[in-house]
Structure formats: structure tokens, C-alpha cells
Design a protein around this motif. Sequence first.
Motif, PDB file in Angstrom:
ATOM      1  N   GLY A 127       0.805  -1.217   0.000  1.00 47.55           N
ATOM      2  CA  GLY A 127       0.000   0.000   0.000  1.00 47.55           C
ATOM      3  C   GLY A 127       0.836   1.264   0.000  1.00 47.55           C
ATOM      4  O   GLY A 127       0.425   2.294  -0.544  1.00 47.55           O
ATOM      5  N   LEU A 128       2.032   1.190   0.613  1.00 51.28           N
ATOM      6  CA  LEU A 128       2.899   2.368   0.674  1.00 51.28           C
ATOM      7  C   LEU A 128       3.722   2.566  -0.597  1.00 51.28           C
ATOM      8  O   LEU A 128       4.166   3.688  -0.875  1.00 51.28           O
ATOM      9  CB  LEU A 128       3.846   2.254   1.877  1.00 51.28           C
ATOM     10  N   THR A 129       3.937   1.503  -1.350  1.00 44.77           N
ATOM     11  CA  THR A 129       4.842   1.596  -2.498  1.00 44.77           C
ATOM     12  C   THR A 129       4.163   1.413  -3.848  1.00 44.77           C
ATOM     13  O   THR A 129       4.721   1.845  -4.864  1.00 44.77           O
ATOM     14  CB  THR A 129       5.963   0.550  -2.366  1.00 44.77           C
ATOM     15  N   ALA A 130       2.995   0.776  -3.877  1.00 45.32           N
ATOM     16  CA  ALA A 130       2.353   0.464  -5.159  1.00 45.32           C
ATOM     17  C   ALA A 130       1.153   1.369  -5.379  1.00 45.32           C
ATOM     18  O   ALA A 130       0.737   2.137  -4.499  1.00 45.32           O
ATOM     19  CB  ALA A 130       1.925  -1.000  -5.196  1.00 45.32           C
ATOM     20  N   ARG A 131       0.595   1.254  -6.566  1.00 50.09           N
ATOM     21  CA  ARG A 131      -0.600   2.020  -6.898  1.00 50.09           C
ATOM     22  C   ARG A 131      -1.830   1.365  -6.291  1.00 50.09           C
ATOM     23  O   ARG A 131      -1.816   0.160  -5.983  1.00 50.09           O
ATOM     24  CB  ARG A 131      -0.736   2.120  -8.415  1.00 50.09           C
ATOM     25  N   PRO A 132      -2.933   2.141  -6.109  1.00 46.33           N
ATOM     26  CA  PRO A 132      -4.135   1.587  -5.480  1.00 46.33           C
ATOM     27  C   PRO A 132      -4.683   0.322  -6.148  1.00 46.33           C
ATOM     28  O   PRO A 132      -5.071  -0.620  -5.440  1.00 46.33           O
ATOM     29  CB  PRO A 132      -5.133   2.754  -5.549  1.00 46.33           C
ATOM     30  N   PRO A 133      -4.749   0.239  -7.491  1.00 47.04           N
ATOM     31  CA  PRO A 133      -5.278  -0.990  -8.098  1.00 47.04           C
ATOM     32  C   PRO A 133      -4.470  -2.235  -7.722  1.00 47.04           C
ATOM     33  O   PRO A 133      -5.035  -3.302  -7.457  1.00 47.04           O
ATOM     34  CB  PRO A 133      -5.207  -0.710  -9.603  1.00 47.04           C
ATOM     35  N   GLN A 134      -3.160  -2.094  -7.681  1.00 46.47           N
ATOM     36  CA  GLN A 134      -2.326  -3.229  -7.307  1.00 46.47           C
ATOM     37  C   GLN A 134      -2.504  -3.591  -5.837  1.00 46.47           C
ATOM     38  O   GLN A 134      -2.526  -4.773  -5.475  1.00 46.47           O
ATOM     39  CB  GLN A 134      -0.855  -2.910  -7.598  1.00 46.47           C
ATOM     40  N   THR A 135      -2.642  -2.574  -5.006  1.00 44.83           N
ATOM     41  CA  THR A 135      -2.863  -2.844  -3.587  1.00 44.83           C
ATOM     42  C   THR A 135      -4.181  -3.583  -3.370  1.00 44.83           C
ATOM     43  O   THR A 135      -4.247  -4.556  -2.609  1.00 44.83           O
ATOM     44  CB  THR A 135      -2.869  -1.527  -2.796  1.00 44.83           C
TER      45      THR A 135
END
Length: 200
Positions: A127-135
Motif C-alpha cells: 500500500g505504501l509503495t504500489a498504486r491503489p489498483p495493485q494494492t
Amino acid sequence: MGRINEFFIRNVWAAVVLGVVAASLVTWVLFADRSFGTVLVRTCFYSVAGIAFALARRRKEKRAAGGSLDRLVRVEQSLRTGEVPSAPEDRAAMREIVGRRLHQTRHRVAALIFLVALFAGIAVLVGLTARPPQTIAFVVFGVAFLGWMVWSGNRQDRRLRTMRDALDTEQPKDVAPGAAAGGPGGLNQAHRTASRGERG
């Protein structure tokens, strides 16, 4: 469902291919923003690890079944239906496989707690490093996977323990009740045989 399970037992290559496809899809979805080489390395690593685990387990269980694939299939079918095998060879194979699986899963609860904690930590990092869709994709996949593991593990544990208890309490059909382990029936039979020998 039984036919599908039997197919995967007899054709280990099908389980391997399915595992590789699943690992590839999950890896490409979760790490779509990474370079092609990075994703490819991850996919190969997860696939090889899964294949090695599946092949090692299949080899050990086939050895426990006396090296017979047909017997392993019969044991798996009996375990799913809850029917205690009647053939001595099948009973011995069932006892060996049940004991092996219960031993392998003796720390199942602790392992699940560790996986949940690990997933929660990775989800925070994603969640801190990726984009929202990936999270979101990672969280949905993780919750579904962990839920399936809990449900499948509980069902398999119940089957194994039920079969173990049945094997311990149910005697083979060709042994008369009380004739084994020095039971009352066996003692009376031995006494009558000895008496006939003395009279003869």
C-alpha cells in the motif's frame, strides 16, 4: 469432483502446468509495473518452488502406498468418502499416509497465524509503495487465498482425524471380534483348542 482429483493424481504434469499458470497470472497481476525481467524471474522462482514441492510430496506418498499409483488413487478416494479400506494393503497405505499428513500439519494453526501476520505486513508495504489498483488486487487475492487455506485445511484435518480414529477402532473383516490382541474371544478359543489337544 472425484474424477478431477483422480485425474490430477494420475497425471502429475497437469497439476504442475496448472500451478505454473496460476503462479504466472498472480505474479504478472501483482507486479505489472515492474520490468519484464523482474517479473519473469519471480514467475520462474515461484513455479520451480511449487513444482519441487508437489513432486516431492507425490513421490513420498506413492512410496507410502507401496509404489502403486492405483493404490494411491484408491486411498485418496477412500479418504474423501470416509470409507475405511478393506484390503490389508490399502489399510496399511492409508494408515501411513494419514499419519504422515497429520505429522506434517501438526503446526497448522501456528503456520496460519504467521501467514496472516506476514500478509498484513506485506499488504502495508504494498500500500505504501504500489498504486491503489495493485494494492486492492493484492489484498483481495491474499484474503481469498488465506480463506481458502483455512477452509481447506480444516476440512482435510477433520477427514484425516476421522480416518485415523476409524482405522484404530475398526478391525479387518476377516478377523473375528475379540480374536485379536488376546481378547476374551481369543482366550476362549485357545482354551478350547488346548482342551481338545489334551483329550486327544
